[in-house]
Design an enzyme around this catalytic site. Structure first.
Site, PDB file in Angstrom:
ATOM      1  N   TYR A 167       0.830  -1.208   0.000  1.00  0.00           N
ATOM      2  CA  TYR A 167       0.000   0.000   0.000  1.00  0.00           C
ATOM      3  C   TYR A 167       0.865   1.260   0.000  1.00  0.00           C
ATOM      4  CZ  TYR A 167      -3.900   3.014   1.554  1.00  0.00           C
ATOM      5  OH  TYR A 167      -4.860   3.988   1.657  1.00  0.00           O
ATOM      6  N   LYS A 171       0.773   4.053  -2.957  1.00  0.00           N
ATOM      7  CA  LYS A 171       0.355   5.422  -2.676  1.00  0.00           C
ATOM      8  C   LYS A 171       1.484   6.427  -2.899  1.00  0.00           C
ATOM      9  CE  LYS A 171      -3.974   4.812  -1.706  1.00  0.00           C
ATOM     10  NZ  LYS A 171      -4.997   5.269  -2.690  1.00  0.00           N
TER      11      LYS A 171
END
Length: 314
Positions: A167, A171
């Site tokens: 993640y 991101k």
């Protein structure tokens, strides 16, 4: 530098005649974004992998007087991205706004993370943002009337978070792409920005220090000022206004930025910059020379990792 909002006269945001796609908008933050865009006058393509969830989202928007249709497809592939753009054009004749929100989590520590855990998150978040933005940019450039692309980052991508290798990579990569796309699409008057939201969603409800605030929101109780301001934590609806703003004419001069939003907190993230610089005297830096200067010149400026929580929340 922190500040307190003064009572300036609000400027109405009008998106009448605009057409928007919001990926991953069947529930949570995505639904809040789609609902707010529709409230401001935009026609919205709602996207989710679950047909029933997508249709329920469309019904909630139309019941409130908005205009929306559903496109059920898992974001990631070029074909999925093109189907979203094609649906917007077929239903509403054009495309003006893309919000890249779709995402999944596969949290685990580095040594336990499988290839599938890593690839699934990268495919949805990073590749999905790339393929959808590419398809949207092609259409917007063909229209020749500019456009707005809004990508969703995360504090995890900015500073890291334990157990979120995949993640964090996705991101951080999204914000990096935003900076590049802002340059590449400037001539076409297409702005590209990232938002860094924090809100009560399925992705934050398992965070221990946020649990009491999530439960308070579910019970319809107001959050304390500490949560809404210092933590920047609130409902999904609290994070939706920045999307409508960045989609509007009022944000025509804003591009390549990462804007934090959550609760009562609105912030502008800085781009990475050098914290300390030292120069060698014509011979470059050997390991020994670096060791000699590090503790005195660099150690005090080493950057923190992870979100640094206020003392009250620890």
């Amino acid at each position: 530098m922190a500040g307190t909002r003064t009572q300036e006269k609000e400027v109405p945001v009008d998106l009448s005649g605009k057409v928007a796609i919001v990926t991953g908008s069947g529930r949570g933050l995505g639904l809040a974004y789609a609902t707010e865009l529709a409230r401001a006058g935009a026609s919205v393509v709602v996207n989710d992998v679950d047909a029933a969830v997508a249709e329920e989202a469309v019904e909630s928007i139309t019941r409130a007087g908005g205009t929306a249709v559903a496109e059920v497809v898992p974001v990631g592939t070029s074909a999925a991205a093109q189907s979203l753009v094609d649906r917007a054009v077929a239903e509403f004749g054009r495309l003006d706004v893309l919000v890249n929100n779709a995402g999944i989590l596969r949290d685990t520590t580095l040594w336990k993370m499988s290839d599938d855990d890593f690839d699934a998150v990268i495919t949805t978040h990073l590749r999905g943002t790339f393929t959808c933005t590419r398809a949207a940019a092609v259409r917007m450039r063909e229209q020749g009337e500019g456009g707005r692309i809004i990508c969703v980052g995360s504090p995890t991508g900015q500073v890291g978070n334990f157990g979120q290798t995949n993640y964090a990579a996705a991101k951080a990569g999204i914000v990096g792409m935003v900076r590049t796309w802002a340059m590449e699409l400037a001539r076409a008057e297409i702005t590209v920005n990232a938002i860094v939201p924090v809100a009560a969603t399925s992705m934050t409800e398992t965070v221990p220090f946020l649990k009491p605030y999530v439960e308070a929101l579910r019970a319809g109780e107001p959050l304390p000022t500490f949560a809404r301001q210092q933590l920047g934590f609130g409902s999904a609806q609290d994070a939706a206004g920045v999307v409508a703003f960045l989609a509007s004419d009022a944000a025509a001069g804003i591009t390549g930025q990462a804007v934090g939003i959550g609760g009562d907190r609105l912030a502008l993230w800085s781009h990475p910059t050098e914290a300390v610089v030292e120069f060698a005297d014509g011979a470059g830096w050997s390991a020994d020379a670096i060791a000699a200067v590090w503790s005195d010149r660099f150690a005090a400026s080493q950057q923190t990792v992870g979100q640094q929580l206020p003392e009250e929340s620890r």
